[in-house]
Design a protein around this motif. Structure first.
Motif, short mmCIF file in Angstrom:
data_model
loop_
_atom_site.label_atom_id
_atom_site.label_comp_id
_atom_site.label_asym_id
_atom_site.label_seq_id
_atom_site.Cartn_x
_atom_site.Cartn_y
_atom_site.Cartn_z
N MET A 1 0.86 -1.19 0.00
CA MET A 1 0.00 0.00 0.00
C MET A 1 0.89 1.24 0.00
O MET A 1 1.78 1.37 0.82
CB MET A 1 -0.90 0.02 1.24
CG MET A 1 -1.79 1.25 1.32
SD MET A 1 -2.71 1.28 2.87
CE MET A 1 -3.74 -0.16 2.64
N ARG A 12 -4.11 12.69 6.49
CA ARG A 12 -3.99 11.62 7.47
C ARG A 12 -3.19 12.06 8.70
O ARG A 12 -3.51 11.68 9.84
CB ARG A 12 -3.33 10.40 6.82
CG ARG A 12 -4.29 9.62 5.91
CD ARG A 12 -3.58 8.53 5.16
NE ARG A 12 -4.52 7.66 4.44
CZ ARG A 12 -4.17 6.85 3.46
NH1 ARG A 12 -2.89 6.81 3.04
NH2 ARG A 12 -5.06 6.07 2.88
N GLU A 41 -12.18 4.04 3.72
CA GLU A 41 -11.11 3.15 3.29
C GLU A 41 -10.11 2.90 4.43
O GLU A 41 -9.67 1.77 4.66
CB GLU A 41 -10.39 3.74 2.09
CG GLU A 41 -9.23 2.90 1.57
CD GLU A 41 -9.66 1.53 1.07
OE1 GLU A 41 -8.83 0.61 1.10
OE2 GLU A 41 -10.85 1.39 0.67
N ASP A 42 -9.75 3.95 5.16
CA ASP A 42 -8.79 3.80 6.24
C ASP A 42 -9.36 2.98 7.39
O ASP A 42 -8.61 2.34 8.15
CB ASP A 42 -8.34 5.17 6.75
CG ASP A 42 -7.43 5.88 5.76
OD1 ASP A 42 -7.08 5.25 4.74
OD2 ASP A 42 -7.11 7.05 5.99
N LYS A 44 -11.29 0.41 6.98
CA LYS A 44 -11.16 -1.00 6.57
C LYS A 44 -9.70 -1.43 6.54
O LYS A 44 -9.35 -2.52 7.01
CB LYS A 44 -11.80 -1.19 5.20
CG LYS A 44 -13.30 -0.97 5.17
CD LYS A 44 -13.84 -1.19 3.77
CE LYS A 44 -15.34 -0.94 3.71
NZ LYS A 44 -15.87 -1.12 2.32
N ASN A 45 -8.85 -0.59 5.96
CA ASN A 45 -7.43 -0.91 5.79
C ASN A 45 -6.58 0.22 6.37
O ASN A 45 -6.27 1.19 5.66
CB ASN A 45 -7.08 -1.12 4.31
CG ASN A 45 -7.92 -2.23 3.70
OD1 ASN A 45 -7.95 -3.35 4.20
ND2 ASN A 45 -8.59 -1.92 2.59
N PRO A 46 -6.26 0.16 7.64
CA PRO A 46 -5.47 1.25 8.24
C PRO A 46 -4.15 1.44 7.50
O PRO A 46 -3.46 0.47 7.18
CB PRO A 46 -5.22 0.75 9.67
CG PRO A 46 -6.34 -0.21 9.92
CD PRO A 46 -6.61 -0.88 8.61
N PRO A 47 -3.79 2.68 7.18
CA PRO A 47 -2.55 2.94 6.43
C PRO A 47 -1.32 2.69 7.31
O PRO A 47 -1.36 2.87 8.53
CB PRO A 47 -2.68 4.41 6.05
CG PRO A 47 -3.56 4.99 7.10
CD PRO A 47 -4.53 3.92 7.48
N PRO A 48 -0.21 2.28 6.69
CA PRO A 48 1.03 2.06 7.46
C PRO A 48 1.63 3.38 7.90
O PRO A 48 1.27 4.45 7.39
CB PRO A 48 1.93 1.34 6.45
CG PRO A 48 1.43 1.79 5.12
CD PRO A 48 -0.04 1.96 5.27
#
Length: 221
Positions: A1, A12, A41-42, A44-48
């Motif tokens: 990602m 963010r 979206e974040d 569901k899929n937390p950003p690194p």
């Protein structure tokens, strides 16, 4: 990602720092509509962590990252107008309530109590229905033309509804009264009277004929 554009990274970072969605939109230049998609979206899929690091570029916030020729050649989308959101001022609201609204409410309650007591007195002491009194008092405050139009309409409706003043049995036995007396009294409107100013002059102010008449009246007295 990947971390995405500089705008997304700024957004963010602000959200992680505790800023509201509206504040993060203003600081990053992202629209509210796009922010809602990012939030979903974040979730569901937390950003690194590296997705929150700013790109090393001298380009202004909102510009495409360096080396991305496709984004550089793409037509820039118009920036959406961000509505400014003001923080609520609860302290001022409480001051307005205490200094303006609450005193006005107490005065309204006091006057309402006085009016209620007065109308109860009309019913108890004067034997008059309060609703009838309210209508009569309202007519008293109307302009003459509006009152005339109201009374014509009111009388016409009473006639159409076959509503008449009942004849008193005593008057009926004495042969008085009309079998269908109108509820609304009919008469000439009272004309304004001119104020009478007493005469302060003497007989010299009169013409010769009037002076002679005044002298004759004094002699007769």
């Amino acid at each position: 990602m990947t971390g995405g554009s500089q705008q997304l990274r700024v957004y963010r970072r602000e959200r992680k720092a505790g800023s509201t969605v509206a504040t993060a939109c203003v600081l990053s230049g992202i629209s509210m509509g796009e922010a809602r998609l990012i939030e979903a979206e974040d979730a569901k899929n937390p950003p690194p962590p590296e997705a929150l690091e700013l790109l090393k570029t001298t380009a202004p916030v909102g510009a495409p990252p360096e080396g991305n020729d496709d984004m550089g050649r793409a037509k820039k989308a118009p920036v959406e107008q961000v509505e400014q959101i003001h923080a609520p001022d609860f302290g001022k609201a409480v001051r307005i309530y205490r200094e303006d609204i609450k005193p006005a409410q107490s005065k309204v309650g006091e006057f309402s109590q006085q009016m209620s007591t007065a109308y109860k007195s009309l019913k108890k002491d004067c034997h008059i229905q309060p609703q009838a009194a309210k209508l009569a008092f309202k007519l008293d405050t109307m302009e003459p033309d509006k009152r005339d139009d109201f009374l014509r309409s009111f009388k016409g409706l009473l006639t159409a509804l076959n509503i008449y003043m009942p004849v008193d049995l005593v008057d009926q036995a004495e042969g008085k009264g009309d079998a269908k007396e109108s509820v609304i009294p009919i008469g000439e409107r009272q004309r304004p009277k001119l104020a009478t100013v007493p005469y302060q002059g003497d007989d010299t102010d009169l013409n010769p004929d009037d002076a002679s008449a005044a002298e004759a009246q004094q002699a007769a007295e």
